[in-house]
Design a protein around this motif. Structure first.
Motif, PDB file in Angstrom:
ATOM      1  N   SER A   1     -74.695 -29.087 -15.319  1.00 49.24           N
ATOM      2  CA  SER A   1     -75.089 -27.687 -15.416  1.00 49.24           C
ATOM      3  C   SER A   1     -74.359 -26.823 -14.396  1.00 49.24           C
ATOM      4  N   VAL A   2     -74.134 -27.348 -13.194  1.00 51.04           N
ATOM      5  CA  VAL A   2     -73.364 -26.610 -12.185  1.00 51.04           C
ATOM      6  C   VAL A   2     -71.947 -26.375 -12.688  1.00 51.04           C
ATOM      7  N   ALA A   3     -71.329 -27.388 -13.262  1.00 49.07           N
ATOM      8  CA  ALA A   3     -69.968 -27.257 -13.781  1.00 49.07           C
ATOM      9  C   ALA A   3     -69.904 -26.246 -14.923  1.00 49.07           C
ATOM     10  N   ILE A   4     -70.858 -26.314 -15.837  1.00 49.99           N
ATOM     11  CA  ILE A   4     -70.867 -25.389 -16.976  1.00 49.99           C
ATOM     12  C   ILE A   4     -71.032 -23.950 -16.494  1.00 49.99           C
ATOM     13  N   VAL A   5     -71.960 -23.714 -15.577  1.00 51.32           N
ATOM     14  CA  VAL A   5     -72.178 -22.365 -15.063  1.00 51.32           C
ATOM     15  C   VAL A   5     -70.948 -21.855 -14.323  1.00 51.32           C
ATOM     16  N   ALA A   6     -70.315 -22.714 -13.534  1.00 51.23           N
ATOM     17  CA  ALA A   6     -69.109 -22.302 -12.803  1.00 51.23           C
ATOM     18  C   ALA A   6     -67.984 -21.929 -13.762  1.00 51.23           C
ATOM     19  N   VAL A   7     -67.762 -22.743 -14.779  1.00 52.27           N
ATOM     20  CA  VAL A   7     -66.710 -22.454 -15.761  1.00 52.27           C
ATOM     21  C   VAL A   7     -67.019 -21.157 -16.504  1.00 52.27           C
ATOM     22  N   LEU A   8     -68.252 -20.985 -16.939  1.00 53.45           N
ATOM     23  CA  LEU A   8     -68.618 -19.751 -17.645  1.00 53.45           C
ATOM     24  C   LEU A   8     -68.474 -18.524 -16.750  1.00 53.45           C
ATOM     25  N   GLN A   9     -68.832 -18.641 -15.489  1.00 49.26           N
ATOM     26  CA  GLN A   9     -68.717 -17.505 -14.579  1.00 49.26           C
ATOM     27  C   GLN A   9     -67.261 -17.115 -14.362  1.00 49.26           C
ATOM     28  N   VAL A  10     -66.406 -18.101 -14.157  1.00 49.35           N
ATOM     29  CA  VAL A  10     -64.974 -17.809 -14.002  1.00 49.35           C
ATOM     30  C   VAL A  10     -64.416 -17.215 -15.295  1.00 49.35           C
ATOM     31  N   PHE A  11     -64.824 -17.754 -16.432  1.00 45.95           N
ATOM     32  CA  PHE A  11     -64.381 -17.254 -17.734  1.00 45.95           C
ATOM     33  C   PHE A  11     -64.778 -15.793 -17.918  1.00 45.95           C
ATOM     34  N   ILE A  12     -66.057 -15.480 -17.669  1.00 47.16           N
ATOM     35  CA  ILE A  12     -66.549 -14.117 -17.841  1.00 47.16           C
ATOM     36  C   ILE A  12     -65.886 -13.161 -16.846  1.00 47.16           C
ATOM     37  N   THR A  13     -65.641 -13.626 -15.639  1.00 45.59           N
ATOM     38  CA  THR A  13     -65.104 -12.760 -14.593  1.00 45.59           C
ATOM     39  C   THR A  13     -63.618 -12.468 -14.764  1.00 45.59           C
ATOM     40  N   TYR A  14     -62.846 -13.443 -15.218  1.00 44.16           N
ATOM     41  CA  TYR A  14     -61.392 -13.286 -15.179  1.00 44.16           C
ATOM     42  C   TYR A  14     -60.703 -13.159 -16.537  1.00 44.16           C
ATOM     43  N   VAL A  15     -61.399 -13.255 -17.653  1.00 36.04           N
ATOM     44  CA  VAL A  15     -60.757 -13.082 -18.955  1.00 36.04           C
ATOM     45  C   VAL A  15     -60.650 -11.584 -19.244  1.00 36.04           C
ATOM     46  N   PRO A  16     -59.408 -11.083 -19.391  1.00 34.39           N
ATOM     47  CA  PRO A  16     -59.236  -9.650 -19.649  1.00 34.39           C
ATOM     48  C   PRO A  16     -59.948  -9.246 -20.943  1.00 34.39           C
ATOM     49  N   GLY A  17     -60.535  -8.082 -20.941  1.00 34.51           N
ATOM     50  CA  GLY A  17     -61.269  -7.600 -22.098  1.00 34.51           C
ATOM     51  C   GLY A  17     -62.710  -8.037 -22.053  1.00 34.51           C
ATOM     52  N   LEU A  18     -62.949  -9.317 -21.863  1.00 36.50           N
ATOM     53  CA  LEU A  18     -64.318  -9.818 -21.797  1.00 36.50           C
ATOM     54  C   LEU A  18     -65.014  -9.280 -20.554  1.00 36.50           C
ATOM     55  N   ASN A  19     -64.302  -9.300 -19.420  1.00 38.79           N
ATOM     56  CA  ASN A  19     -64.941  -8.860 -18.182  1.00 38.79           C
ATOM     57  C   ASN A  19     -65.156  -7.352 -18.136  1.00 38.79           C
ATOM     58  N   ARG A  20     -64.174  -6.561 -18.567  1.00 38.93           N
ATOM     59  CA  ARG A  20     -64.297  -5.107 -18.453  1.00 38.93           C
ATOM     60  C   ARG A  20     -65.026  -4.474 -19.645  1.00 38.93           C
ATOM     61  N   VAL A  21     -64.716  -4.914 -20.847  1.00 39.43           N
ATOM     62  CA  VAL A  21     -65.284  -4.283 -22.038  1.00 39.43           C
ATOM     63  C   VAL A  21     -66.718  -4.748 -22.290  1.00 39.43           C
ATOM     64  N   VAL A  22     -66.919  -6.053 -22.321  1.00 39.60           N
ATOM     65  CA  VAL A  22     -68.233  -6.582 -22.681  1.00 39.60           C
ATOM     66  C   VAL A  22     -69.214  -6.490 -21.510  1.00 39.60           C
ATOM     67  N   PHE A  23     -68.802  -6.931 -20.323  1.00 38.75           N
ATOM     68  CA  PHE A  23     -69.718  -7.007 -19.198  1.00 38.75           C
ATOM     69  C   PHE A  23     -69.539  -5.889 -18.177  1.00 38.75           C
ATOM     70  N   GLY A  24     -68.484  -5.080 -18.320  1.00 37.67           N
ATOM     71  CA  GLY A  24     -68.265  -3.953 -17.420  1.00 37.67           C
ATOM     72  C   GLY A  24     -68.055  -4.355 -15.975  1.00 37.67           C
ATOM     73  N   MET A  25     -67.264  -5.373 -15.750  1.00 39.13           N
ATOM     74  CA  MET A  25     -67.000  -5.814 -14.379  1.00 39.13           C
ATOM     75  C   MET A  25     -65.545  -6.253 -14.262  1.00 39.13           C
ATOM     76  N   GLY A  26     -65.093  -6.447 -13.048  1.00 40.39           N
ATOM     77  CA  GLY A  26     -63.729  -6.881 -12.817  1.00 40.39           C
ATOM     78  C   GLY A  26     -63.705  -8.083 -11.898  1.00 40.39           C
ATOM     79  N   PRO A  27     -62.523  -8.651 -11.713  1.00 37.07           N
ATOM     80  CA  PRO A  27     -62.421  -9.812 -10.824  1.00 37.07           C
ATOM     81  C   PRO A  27     -62.736  -9.443  -9.375  1.00 37.07           C
ATOM     82  N   MET A  28     -63.211 -10.417  -8.636  1.00 38.38           N
ATOM     83  CA  MET A  28     -63.551 -10.182  -7.233  1.00 38.38           C
ATOM     84  C   MET A  28     -62.304 -10.268  -6.373  1.00 38.38           C
TER      85      MET A  28
END
Length: 118
Positions: free
Chosen positions: A21-48
């Protein structure tokens, strides 16, 4: 868990599903944070930035150290016979504890759970 230190090899053994579960959450968090379009359009955030990562890691360490200090204090107080399980009334308690045996078998709960029906 409340008293044992986390500085031990036993934390790396035991529940493999927790590590999955730690691995899955980490992968999903990196995916959501750094995939262009997904991070800014869907979740309204950018990379740290590096500073933001540094602050995050610093705060993680601070919380971890504070919790380890609390556990060490609990171990010392328990060895001295003090109430570390909050079974006795103290200055912040506004109600009396019930006169019942508070010790339950492993896996039992104090919650009075009821089934909800429609």
């Amino acid at each position: 868990f409340t008293y044992n230190s986390s500085f031990a090899m036993r934390i790396f053994k035991g529940n493999n599903f927790a590590w999955y579960s730690v691995a899955i959450v980490a992968v999903l968090q990196v995916f959501i944070t750094y995939v262009p379009g997904l991070n800014r359009v869907v979740f309204g955030m950018g990379p740290m930035t590096g500073i933001q990562w540094g602050i995050t890691i610093l705060m993680m360490v601070v919380v971890f150290v504070v919790m380890e200090i609390e556990k060490a204090i609990r171990r010392v107080l328990k060895a001295q016979g003090k109430d570390t399980d909050d079974k006795e009334k103290w200055i912040f308690d506004d109600t009396e504890h019930p006169d019942v045996n508070m010790d339950l078998p492993k896996g039992a709960s104090h919650l009075n759970l009821v089934e909800m029906t429609h």
